[in-house]
Design an enzyme around this catalytic site. Structure first.
Site, mmCIF file in Angstrom:
data_model
loop_
_atom_site.group_PDB
_atom_site.id
_atom_site.type_symbol
_atom_site.label_atom_id
_atom_site.label_comp_id
_atom_site.label_asym_id
_atom_site.label_seq_id
_atom_site.Cartn_x
_atom_site.Cartn_y
_atom_site.Cartn_z
ATOM 1 N N ASP A 159 0.811 -1.223 0.000
ATOM 2 C CA ASP A 159 0.000 0.000 0.000
ATOM 3 C C ASP A 159 0.840 1.266 0.000
ATOM 4 O O ASP A 159 2.052 1.231 0.189
ATOM 5 C CB ASP A 159 -0.945 -0.003 1.219
ATOM 6 C CG ASP A 159 -0.274 -0.517 2.488
ATOM 7 O OD1 ASP A 159 0.966 -0.459 2.566
ATOM 8 O OD2 ASP A 159 -0.981 -0.992 3.384
ATOM 9 N N ASN A 168 -7.339 -2.417 14.526
ATOM 10 C CA ASN A 168 -8.732 -2.678 14.143
ATOM 11 C C ASN A 168 -8.876 -3.921 13.267
ATOM 12 O O ASN A 168 -9.946 -4.177 12.718
ATOM 13 C CB ASN A 168 -9.330 -1.450 13.428
ATOM 14 C CG ASN A 168 -8.596 -1.134 12.117
ATOM 15 O OD1 ASN A 168 -7.685 -1.845 11.721
ATOM 16 N ND2 ASN A 168 -9.015 -0.064 11.456
ATOM 17 N N HIS A 217 -7.185 -4.518 10.429
ATOM 18 C CA HIS A 217 -6.945 -4.351 8.983
ATOM 19 C C HIS A 217 -5.677 -5.093 8.554
ATOM 20 O O HIS A 217 -4.764 -5.311 9.354
ATOM 21 C CB HIS A 217 -6.919 -2.874 8.569
ATOM 22 C CG HIS A 217 -5.691 -2.098 8.953
ATOM 23 N ND1 HIS A 217 -5.712 -0.740 9.188
ATOM 24 C CD2 HIS A 217 -4.394 -2.450 9.135
ATOM 25 C CE1 HIS A 217 -4.494 -0.318 9.482
ATOM 26 N NE2 HIS A 217 -3.681 -1.329 9.465
ATOM 27 N N GLU A 276 -9.603 -1.875 5.372
ATOM 28 C CA GLU A 276 -10.178 -1.499 6.663
ATOM 29 C C GLU A 276 -11.472 -2.273 6.930
ATOM 30 O O GLU A 276 -12.145 -2.720 5.988
ATOM 31 C CB GLU A 276 -10.498 0.006 6.648
ATOM 32 C CG GLU A 276 -9.279 0.920 6.482
ATOM 33 C CD GLU A 276 -8.473 1.109 7.764
ATOM 34 O OE1 GLU A 276 -8.294 0.136 8.528
ATOM 35 O OE2 GLU A 276 -8.013 2.240 7.993
HETATM 36 C C1 F6R Z 1 1.462 -1.259 6.085
HETATM 37 C C2 F6R Z 1 0.257 -2.049 6.279
HETATM 38 C C3 F6R Z 1 -0.498 -2.023 7.553
HETATM 39 C C4 F6R Z 1 0.383 -2.252 8.779
HETATM 40 C C5 F6R Z 1 -0.452 -2.189 10.047
HETATM 41 C C6 F6R Z 1 0.393 -2.331 11.286
HETATM 42 O O1 F6R Z 1 2.025 -1.478 4.812
HETATM 43 O O2 F6R Z 1 -0.119 -2.699 5.374
HETATM 44 O O3 F6R Z 1 -1.502 -3.017 7.503
HETATM 45 O O4 F6R Z 1 1.016 -3.494 8.682
HETATM 46 O O5 F6R Z 1 -1.134 -0.972 10.104
HETATM 47 O O6 F6R Z 1 1.214 -1.204 11.407
HETATM 48 P P1 F6R Z 1 2.288 -1.099 12.584
HETATM 49 O O7 F6R Z 1 3.276 -2.161 12.332
HETATM 50 O O8 F6R Z 1 2.877 0.280 12.440
HETATM 51 O O9 F6R Z 1 1.540 -1.291 13.857
#
Ligand code: F6R
Length: 240
Positions: free
Chosen positions: A66, A134, A136, A141
């Site tokens: 992403d 959450n 995701h 989301e």
């Molecule tokens: C980022 C992504 C997100 C993160 C998730 C956890 O490329 O795809 O799904 O893996 O938000 O983020 P952290 O590791 O910062 O808690």
């Protein structure tokens, strides 16, 4: 599904990096699906260390999950910059083998289609995932409906609040992103989800032992034949 629990975040990240190394060594042209975020930083640090001790990336293709919409690749908050800082600038991965969605274009529909073409041409051997508080994965989301292919997503308040730690202020966090869809993620031959810290414990429990539902996108991973959850004890604390 396999669940591996390590005493601390260090051990979990090191194990994740060794899974990546094994894939790279086993295949002649491995395709890695990559994630960003704080959880992944130690994984990339280990991979860079492995590279300094002989692991080559010259035959590897990477496809990131992403990117924020509205940030130029040169913006220090973009995921392009994240990947350069933590990984790309330190290994011998060819420039034309690194793929990250383009969030700085005015034609987002074309950008999504172009990314799906890249995904079709390069089936992912190993997909690395983090998980949002959450539930995701990527920036898919929680919602009533989830999209199969690369698409534009409005980030939830939860995600914006969580990611504000990487920005000077919450108002600076982009509100939209471009993300790989659920089908593309589930098409990966193997998936490794790394989660550390108590803040992820509830999302991890719902992903692993909860019902499969679109309001916890990570729960769809239960449908995948080869998924490994790599956890530290804090992230695993709500599992039986
Ligand atoms: C980022 C992504 C997100 C993160 C998730 C956890 O490329 O795809 O799904 O893996 O938000 O983020 P952290 O590791 O910062 O808690």
């Amino acid at each position: 599904m396999e669940v591996r629990v390590f005493p601390d975040a260090y051990g979990a990240a090191l194990y994740t990096a060794t899974l990546v190394e094994t894939t790279i060594r086993q295949l002649s042209s491995p395709v890695l699906g990559l994630a960003t975020g704080g959880t992944m930083i130690p994984v990339y640090q280990h991979l860079v260390q492995f590279h300094r001790r002989g692991l080559r990336f010259e035959h590897v293709t990477t496809i990131n999950l992403d990117e924020y919409i509205g940030l130029e690749p040169t913006d220090r908050h973009s995921y392009h910059a994240f990947m350069r800082e933590h990984f790309f600038d330190h290994v011998d991965l060819p420039l034309d083998c690194r793929h990250i969605p383009s969030g700085a274009t005015c034609d987002l529909t074309a950008a999504c289609q172009a990314y799906d073409e890249i995904l079709r041409a390069h089936p992912i051997d190993l997909q690395l995932l983090g998980i949002g508080v959450n539930g995701h994965i990527g920036f898919n989301e929680p919602a009533d409906h989830l999209k199969p292919h690369t698409h534009v997503v409005e980030l939830t308040e939860d995600t914006i609040r969580q990611n504000a730690r990487f920005f000077d202020a919450e108002e600076r966090v982009p509100t939209r992103a471009i993300t790989m869809g659920l089908q593309s993620i589930l098409f990966a031959k193997r998936i490794v989800l790394l989660a550390v810290g108590a803040s992820k414990a509830q999302a991890v429990r719902e992903a692993i032992i909860g019902d499969i539902r679109t309001t916890v996108p990570a729960s769809l991973l239960q449908l995948h034949p080869q998924v490994t959850f790599v956890l530290d004890e804090a992230a695993a604390q709500q599992l039986p």
